[in-house]
Structure formats: C-alpha cells, structure tokens
Design a protein around this motif. Structure first.
Motif, PDB file in Angstrom:
ATOM      1  N   ARG A 159       0.846  -1.200   0.000  1.00 23.24           N
ATOM      2  CA  ARG A 159       0.000   0.000   0.000  1.00 23.24           C
ATOM      3  C   ARG A 159       0.879   1.246   0.000  1.00 23.24           C
ATOM      4  O   ARG A 159       0.623   2.199  -0.730  1.00 23.24           O
ATOM      5  CB  ARG A 159      -0.943   0.019   1.215  1.00 23.24           C
ATOM      6  N   ALA A 160       1.930   1.217   0.834  1.00 22.89           N
ATOM      7  CA  ALA A 160       2.849   2.359   0.888  1.00 22.89           C
ATOM      8  C   ALA A 160       3.574   2.556  -0.437  1.00 22.89           C
ATOM      9  O   ALA A 160       3.947   3.687  -0.783  1.00 22.89           O
ATOM     10  CB  ALA A 160       3.849   2.174   2.027  1.00 22.89           C
ATOM     11  N   ALA A 161       3.766   1.480  -1.190  1.00 29.53           N
ATOM     12  CA  ALA A 161       4.428   1.559  -2.499  1.00 29.53           C
ATOM     13  C   ALA A 161       3.467   1.964  -3.613  1.00 29.53           C
ATOM     14  O   ALA A 161       3.856   2.037  -4.770  1.00 29.53           O
ATOM     15  CB  ALA A 161       5.081   0.218  -2.837  1.00 29.53           C
ATOM     16  N   GLY A 162       2.207   2.184  -3.251  1.00 35.54           N
ATOM     17  CA  GLY A 162       1.245   2.669  -4.229  1.00 35.54           C
ATOM     18  C   GLY A 162       0.335   1.626  -4.840  1.00 35.54           C
ATOM     19  O   GLY A 162      -0.436   1.935  -5.752  1.00 35.54           O
ATOM     20  N   LEU A 163       0.388   0.391  -4.372  1.00 31.43           N
ATOM     21  CA  LEU A 163      -0.493  -0.647  -4.919  1.00 31.43           C
ATOM     22  C   LEU A 163      -1.873  -0.557  -4.278  1.00 31.43           C
ATOM     23  O   LEU A 163      -1.995  -0.383  -3.060  1.00 31.43           O
ATOM     24  CB  LEU A 163       0.082  -2.038  -4.679  1.00 31.43           C
ATOM     25  N   GLY A 164      -2.902  -0.692  -5.096  1.00 32.45           N
ATOM     26  CA  GLY A 164      -4.270  -0.700  -4.591  1.00 32.45           C
ATOM     27  C   GLY A 164      -4.643  -2.069  -4.049  1.00 32.45           C
ATOM     28  O   GLY A 164      -3.932  -3.058  -4.229  1.00 32.45           O
ATOM     29  N   LEU A 165      -5.792  -2.122  -3.387  1.00 32.17           N
ATOM     30  CA  LEU A 165      -6.241  -3.378  -2.779  1.00 32.17           C
ATOM     31  C   LEU A 165      -6.453  -4.479  -3.808  1.00 32.17           C
ATOM     32  O   LEU A 165      -6.136  -5.644  -3.547  1.00 32.17           O
ATOM     33  CB  LEU A 165      -7.516  -3.135  -1.968  1.00 32.17           C
ATOM     34  N   ASP A 166      -6.982  -4.128  -4.978  1.00 33.66           N
ATOM     35  CA  ASP A 166      -7.177  -5.142  -6.026  1.00 33.66           C
ATOM     36  C   ASP A 166      -5.840  -5.719  -6.484  1.00 33.66           C
ATOM     37  O   ASP A 166      -5.714  -6.929  -6.683  1.00 33.66           O
ATOM     38  CB  ASP A 166      -7.907  -4.549  -7.236  1.00 33.66           C
ATOM     39  N   GLU A 167      -4.849  -4.867  -6.633  1.00 38.41           N
ATOM     40  CA  GLU A 167      -3.526  -5.322  -7.081  1.00 38.41           C
ATOM     41  C   GLU A 167      -2.853  -6.173  -6.003  1.00 38.41           C
ATOM     42  O   GLU A 167      -2.174  -7.154  -6.313  1.00 38.41           O
ATOM     43  CB  GLU A 167      -2.663  -4.114  -7.456  1.00 38.41           C
ATOM     44  N   ILE A 168      -3.052  -5.829  -4.759  1.00 40.23           N
ATOM     45  CA  ILE A 168      -2.507  -6.628  -3.646  1.00 40.23           C
ATOM     46  C   ILE A 168      -3.127  -8.016  -3.661  1.00 40.23           C
ATOM     47  O   ILE A 168      -2.431  -9.020  -3.507  1.00 40.23           O
ATOM     48  CB  ILE A 168      -2.721  -5.912  -2.301  1.00 40.23           C
ATOM     49  N   GLU A 169      -4.432  -8.066  -3.876  1.00 45.42           N
ATOM     50  CA  GLU A 169      -5.113  -9.366  -3.927  1.00 45.42           C
ATOM     51  C   GLU A 169      -4.600 -10.214  -5.086  1.00 45.42           C
ATOM     52  O   GLU A 169      -4.363 -11.411  -4.942  1.00 45.42           O
ATOM     53  CB  GLU A 169      -6.625  -9.156  -4.028  1.00 45.42           C
ATOM     54  N   LEU A 170      -4.409  -9.611  -6.245  1.00 45.28           N
ATOM     55  CA  LEU A 170      -3.857 -10.341  -7.391  1.00 45.28           C
ATOM     56  C   LEU A 170      -2.439 -10.841  -7.094  1.00 45.28           C
ATOM     57  O   LEU A 170      -2.090 -11.972  -7.438  1.00 45.28           O
ATOM     58  CB  LEU A 170      -3.836  -9.444  -8.637  1.00 45.28           C
ATOM     59  N   ALA A 171      -1.630 -10.002  -6.463  1.00 46.72           N
ATOM     60  CA  ALA A 171      -0.239 -10.362  -6.165  1.00 46.72           C
ATOM     61  C   ALA A 171      -0.152 -11.565  -5.233  1.00 46.72           C
ATOM     62  O   ALA A 171       0.797 -12.344  -5.312  1.00 46.72           O
ATOM     63  CB  ALA A 171       0.497  -9.171  -5.562  1.00 46.72           C
ATOM     64  N   ASP A 179      -1.617 -14.174  -5.457  1.00 45.52           N
ATOM     65  CA  ASP A 179      -1.608 -15.371  -6.304  1.00 45.52           C
ATOM     66  C   ASP A 179      -0.654 -15.177  -7.485  1.00 45.52           C
ATOM     67  O   ASP A 179      -0.881 -15.717  -8.562  1.00 45.52           O
ATOM     68  CB  ASP A 179      -3.021 -15.691  -6.801  1.00 45.52           C
ATOM     69  N   PHE A 180       0.408 -14.383  -7.265  1.00 43.34           N
ATOM     70  CA  PHE A 180       1.397 -14.110  -8.301  1.00 43.34           C
ATOM     71  C   PHE A 180       0.750 -13.549  -9.565  1.00 43.34           C
ATOM     72  O   PHE A 180       1.072 -13.962 -10.679  1.00 43.34           O
ATOM     73  CB  PHE A 180       2.218 -15.364  -8.644  1.00 43.34           C
ATOM     74  N   GLY A 181      -0.166 -12.602  -9.382  1.00 45.36           N
ATOM     75  CA  GLY A 181      -0.820 -11.985 -10.526  1.00 45.36           C
ATOM     76  C   GLY A 181      -0.734 -10.473 -10.462  1.00 45.36           C
ATOM     77  O   GLY A 181      -0.385  -9.893  -9.437  1.00 45.36           O
ATOM     78  N   SER A 182      -1.073  -9.838 -11.578  1.00 45.27           N
ATOM     79  CA  SER A 182      -1.104  -8.383 -11.656  1.00 45.27           C
ATOM     80  C   SER A 182      -1.932  -7.976 -12.864  1.00 45.27           C
ATOM     81  O   SER A 182      -1.947  -8.682 -13.874  1.00 45.27           O
ATOM     82  CB  SER A 182       0.314  -7.815 -11.790  1.00 45.27           C
ATOM     83  N   ALA A 183      -2.599  -6.828 -12.756  1.00 48.91           N
ATOM     84  CA  ALA A 183      -3.314  -6.263 -13.896  1.00 48.91           C
ATOM     85  C   ALA A 183      -2.333  -5.643 -14.886  1.00 48.91           C
ATOM     86  O   ALA A 183      -2.660  -5.479 -16.061  1.00 48.91           O
ATOM     87  CB  ALA A 183      -4.318  -5.218 -13.418  1.00 48.91           C
ATOM     88  N   ASP A 184      -1.128  -5.337 -14.430  1.00 49.18           N
ATOM     89  CA  ASP A 184      -0.065  -4.816 -15.288  1.00 49.18           C
ATOM     90  C   ASP A 184       0.567  -6.011 -16.005  1.00 49.18           C
ATOM     91  O   ASP A 184       1.153  -6.894 -15.364  1.00 49.18           O
ATOM     92  CB  ASP A 184       0.967  -4.088 -14.422  1.00 49.18           C
ATOM     93  N   GLU A 185       0.456  -6.056 -17.332  1.00 45.59           N
ATOM     94  CA  GLU A 185       0.892  -7.246 -18.078  1.00 45.59           C
ATOM     95  C   GLU A 185       2.384  -7.521 -17.944  1.00 45.59           C
ATOM     96  O   GLU A 185       2.806  -8.673 -17.896  1.00 45.59           O
ATOM     97  CB  GLU A 185       0.497  -7.143 -19.556  1.00 45.59           C
ATOM     98  N   ARG A 186       3.193  -6.479 -17.864  1.00 47.02           N
ATOM     99  CA  ARG A 186       4.638  -6.694 -17.691  1.00 47.02           C
ATOM    100  C   ARG A 186       4.909  -7.373 -16.345  1.00 47.02           C
ATOM    101  O   ARG A 186       5.656  -8.348 -16.267  1.00 47.02           O
ATOM    102  CB  ARG A 186       5.393  -5.364 -17.792  1.00 47.02           C
ATOM    103  N   LEU A 208       5.596 -12.425 -12.739  1.00 44.64           N
ATOM    104  CA  LEU A 208       4.973 -13.157 -11.630  1.00 44.64           C
ATOM    105  C   LEU A 208       4.531 -14.559 -12.030  1.00 44.64           C
ATOM    106  O   LEU A 208       4.632 -15.494 -11.227  1.00 44.64           O
ATOM    107  CB  LEU A 208       3.807 -12.342 -11.060  1.00 44.64           C
ATOM    108  N   ARG A 209       4.071 -14.747 -13.264  1.00 43.91           N
ATOM    109  CA  ARG A 209       3.718 -16.107 -13.733  1.00 43.91           C
ATOM    110  C   ARG A 209       4.957 -16.998 -13.740  1.00 43.91           C
ATOM    111  O   ARG A 209       4.909 -18.171 -13.350  1.00 43.91           O
ATOM    112  CB  ARG A 209       3.090 -16.058 -15.124  1.00 43.91           C
TER     113      ARG A 209
END
Length: 182
Positions: A89-101, A103-110, A115-116
């Motif tokens: 959160r302090a690094a700027g990630l939103g709650l949705d992105e934290i949840e994806l992370a 499970d080694f996921g991200s909305a950012d394709e790079r 992470l995959r």
C-alpha cells in the motif's frame, strides 16, 4: 505463542546483537521475524547480508512487494502477508492489485509475466521455457529475472521461519517479548 524465542537486543545471542541494533536504528521497531531469526546469529547475519545486497538491485519496490505477497501467500505466512500488504500500500499498490499479487498476478501485463514465471518456480520448482521467454518479451532482462529469483529465495526463508516458528504477526501480543521489554 512463537515456537522460537523472539529476541530483542537485550536477550539475543551476542552474535545477533549488532544486526538487531542496526535494524532498530533504521526501522524503530524490531519485526517479530528478525527477533526469532536472532536465535541463530549465523542465520540472521546471512539474511541481513542477502537483504542488504538486494537493496542495491534494479527491481522497483512495487515489484518486490508483489513477489513478497505471492511467496507469503504460498507458504501461508500471516506475518509476511500483513507486513507486505502494508508495504505494498505504501508503495502505491491498490487493494485489487494486492489481492492479485497474493496469487502471483497483476493487472499490469509486464508485472504479470514476471509473476507467472516466479509462480511456476515456487509452485512447480521449474518454470517452463515459454514463461521465461514471456517474461523476456514483456521487457524483463536477465539481471532483473535473476534478482527476482533471489527475492523469492529471501522471502521464502522469511516465510518458512514465520510458519515453522508460528511467529506472531507484528503488533500482536507476544508474551516472551513483552516480558523481555518490561
């Protein structure tokens, strides 16, 4: 209650004290994980040196936190999840992105490509070549991929100590630590 004594600079073995004092001087509060790891001066020094070297790497903080969240979730490390969710959160990630992370996921394709690759490493022990190529095609260079693998190793150590030692989440009541500080 932790299976390992959670040390502070007053109770730790002599070889751990300089590292703990250094951590206290920069962070203000000693994480329970470091207090537990202090029971082995060699393990604590090794962890601190490894972490210190990786601070000079090229991965951005949000990437590091995504990796740490995935590793903590994989091992079921409650202290790791709590700490890295706050840091993310302090690094700027939103709650949705934290949840994806988690499970080694991200909305950012790079980020997702890296992470995959790392998820396959953690879960299967060997990522397939197509995931390696996918990470490279997404713009990750060997130096960054190798650094990410090193972060996985470092965060795996932290998660395994937390889980094996039943280390409590920072800020929770830990009787042995409370008594030592009193």
């Amino acid at each position: 209650m932790s299976r390992f004594q959670i040390h502070d600079d007053l109770t730790a073995p002599e070889g751990s004290v300089p590292v703990l004092r250094g951590a206290l001087s920069t962070g203000g509060q000693l994480p329970n994980f470091l207090g537990a790891l202090a029971g082995s001066p060699a393990a604590l020094r090794g962890y601190a040196r490894f972490r210190s070297e990786l601070r000079h790497g090229h991965l951005e903080l949000h990437t590091l936190e995504r990796i740490a969240l995935g590793v903590a979730e994989h091992y079921g490390s409650a202290p790791g999840l709590a700490m890295h969710a706050r840091a993310a959160r302090a690094a700027g990630l939103g709650l949705d992105e934290i949840e994806l992370a988690r499970d080694f996921g991200s909305a950012d394709e790079r980020e997702a490509a890296l992470l995959r690759y790392l998820r396959a490493l953690v879960v299967d022990g060997r990522p397939p070549m197509h995931l390696h190529e996918e990470a490279r095609e997404a713009g990750w260079h060997d130096e960054e991929i190798l650094e990410a693998i090193a972060i996985v190793a470092l965060e795996s150590l932290a998660a395994m100590v937390n889980v094996a030692g039943e280390v409590p989440v920072d800020g929770s009541v830990e009787q042995s630590r409370t008594l030592a500080a009193a």
